[in-house]
Design a protein around this motif. Structure first.
Motif, PDB file in Angstrom:
ATOM      1  N   HIS A 158      19.008  10.420   3.962  1.00  0.00           N
ATOM      2  CA  HIS A 158      19.714   9.957   2.779  1.00  0.00           C
ATOM      3  C   HIS A 158      19.174   8.585   2.393  1.00  0.00           C
ATOM      4  N   TYR A 159      18.908   8.388   1.102  1.00  0.00           N
ATOM      5  CA  TYR A 159      18.390   7.131   0.598  1.00  0.00           C
ATOM      6  C   TYR A 159      19.277   6.622  -0.532  1.00  0.00           C
ATOM      7  N   THR A 160      19.317   5.311  -0.684  1.00  0.00           N
ATOM      8  CA  THR A 160      19.893   4.689  -1.866  1.00  0.00           C
ATOM      9  C   THR A 160      18.756   4.596  -2.872  1.00  0.00           C
ATOM     10  N   GLU A 218      25.917   1.804  -0.900  1.00  0.00           N
ATOM     11  CA  GLU A 218      24.723   1.984  -0.067  1.00  0.00           C
ATOM     12  C   GLU A 218      24.825   3.320   0.647  1.00  0.00           C
ATOM     13  N   GLN A 219      23.879   4.228   0.365  1.00  0.00           N
ATOM     14  CA  GLN A 219      23.864   5.534   1.025  1.00  0.00           C
ATOM     15  C   GLN A 219      22.770   5.649   2.074  1.00  0.00           C
ATOM     16  N   GLY A 220      22.100   4.559   2.352  1.00  0.00           N
ATOM     17  CA  GLY A 220      21.013   4.567   3.321  1.00  0.00           C
ATOM     18  C   GLY A 220      19.962   3.566   2.891  1.00  0.00           C
ATOM     19  N   PRO A 221      18.745   3.647   3.449  1.00  0.00           N
ATOM     20  CA  PRO A 221      17.691   2.724   3.081  1.00  0.00           C
ATOM     21  C   PRO A 221      17.305   2.863   1.603  1.00  0.00           C
ATOM     22  N   LEU A 222      16.735   1.819   1.042  1.00  0.00           N
ATOM     23  CA  LEU A 222      16.396   1.792  -0.380  1.00  0.00           C
ATOM     24  C   LEU A 222      15.098   2.555  -0.661  1.00  0.00           C
ATOM     25  N   LYS A 223      15.145   3.375  -1.707  1.00  0.00           N
ATOM     26  CA  LYS A 223      13.954   4.086  -2.171  1.00  0.00           C
ATOM     27  C   LYS A 223      13.787   3.808  -3.653  1.00  0.00           C
ATOM     28  N   GLU A 278       6.480  -3.862  -0.546  1.00  0.00           N
ATOM     29  CA  GLU A 278       6.438  -4.023   0.909  1.00  0.00           C
ATOM     30  C   GLU A 278       7.369  -2.988   1.535  1.00  0.00           C
ATOM     31  N   VAL A 279       6.814  -2.180   2.430  1.00  0.00           N
ATOM     32  CA  VAL A 279       7.612  -1.153   3.106  1.00  0.00           C
ATOM     33  C   VAL A 279       8.272  -1.780   4.323  1.00  0.00           C
ATOM     34  N   ILE A 280       9.605  -1.695   4.371  1.00  0.00           N
ATOM     35  CA  ILE A 280      10.356  -2.261   5.491  1.00  0.00           C
ATOM     36  C   ILE A 280      11.301  -1.230   6.089  1.00  0.00           C
ATOM     37  N   GLY A 281      11.596  -1.365   7.357  1.00  0.00           N
ATOM     38  CA  GLY A 281      12.620  -0.561   8.034  1.00  0.00           C
ATOM     39  C   GLY A 281      12.496   0.918   7.859  1.00  0.00           C
ATOM     40  N   GLN A 282      11.261   1.432   7.892  1.00  0.00           N
ATOM     41  CA  GLN A 282      11.076   2.871   7.728  1.00  0.00           C
ATOM     42  C   GLN A 282      11.464   3.577   9.009  1.00  0.00           C
ATOM     43  N   GLU A 283      12.191   4.712   8.866  1.00  0.00           N
ATOM     44  CA  GLU A 283      12.690   5.454  10.029  1.00  0.00           C
ATOM     45  C   GLU A 283      11.580   6.182  10.737  1.00  0.00           C
TER      46      GLU A 283
END
Length: 150
Positions: free
Chosen positions: A74-76, A106-111, A145-150
């Motif tokens: 799930h992504y925001t 917020e539904q998860g990391p930002l996309k 910048e890609v951050i906190g990728q699962e």
């Protein structure tokens, strides 16, 4: 008393069947496995679910329609067009968007998605970018910048 409490009295179990000890024993010669074929041979035979080389049911079924993903990501999500309202040279993160009220949950990391136009240079930090979003941000003079990728 429950079903798992039900067991035979001590020393009352039947002894195991001794196969291959002559016809008088009832399980002589072929030992109850019949005459010929794969299931009469020594060894374990086939594994559970084996269908003779055909694609087994447990591998066929998930390829059909309407099977949900077990652990979906799930992504925001946020479109590039909404970032155009931000001041130039600002840093965009999920937290900053929530603070400014551009996002309300917020539904998860930002996309970041690529719908809309962007004219201001921004430093965007997110977990994922679509190809078109990355291209539009960099074309406007910003950076991704890609951050906190699962």
């Amino acid at each position: 008393m429950r079903i798992n409490d039900a067991k035979p009295k001590p020393r009352s179990q039947r002894r195991r069947r001794r196969v291959g000890r002559g016809i008088a024993a009832g399980q002589g010669a072929s030992c109850g496995f019949g005459m010929r074929g794969q299931k009469s041979r020594s060894g374990t035979g086939t594994k559970p679910g084996f269908e003779g080389g055909q694609m087994p049911l447990y591998r066929r079924v998930p390829k059909l329609k309407h099977f949900t993903v077990i652990n979906p990501r799930h992504y925001t999500t946020m479109n590039v067009g909404k970032l155009a309202a931000l001041p130039a040279q600002s840093e965009v993160t999920l937290e900053s968007l929530l603070e400014q009220g551009i996002l309300n949950s917020e539904q998860g990391p930002l996309k970041i998605l690529g719908d809309g136009e962007l004219e201001v240079a921004l430093t965007v930090k997110a977990a994922r970018f679509t190809a078109s979003a990355k291209q539009k941000i960099e074309a406007a003079g910003g950076s991704c910048e890609v951050i906190g990728q699962e």
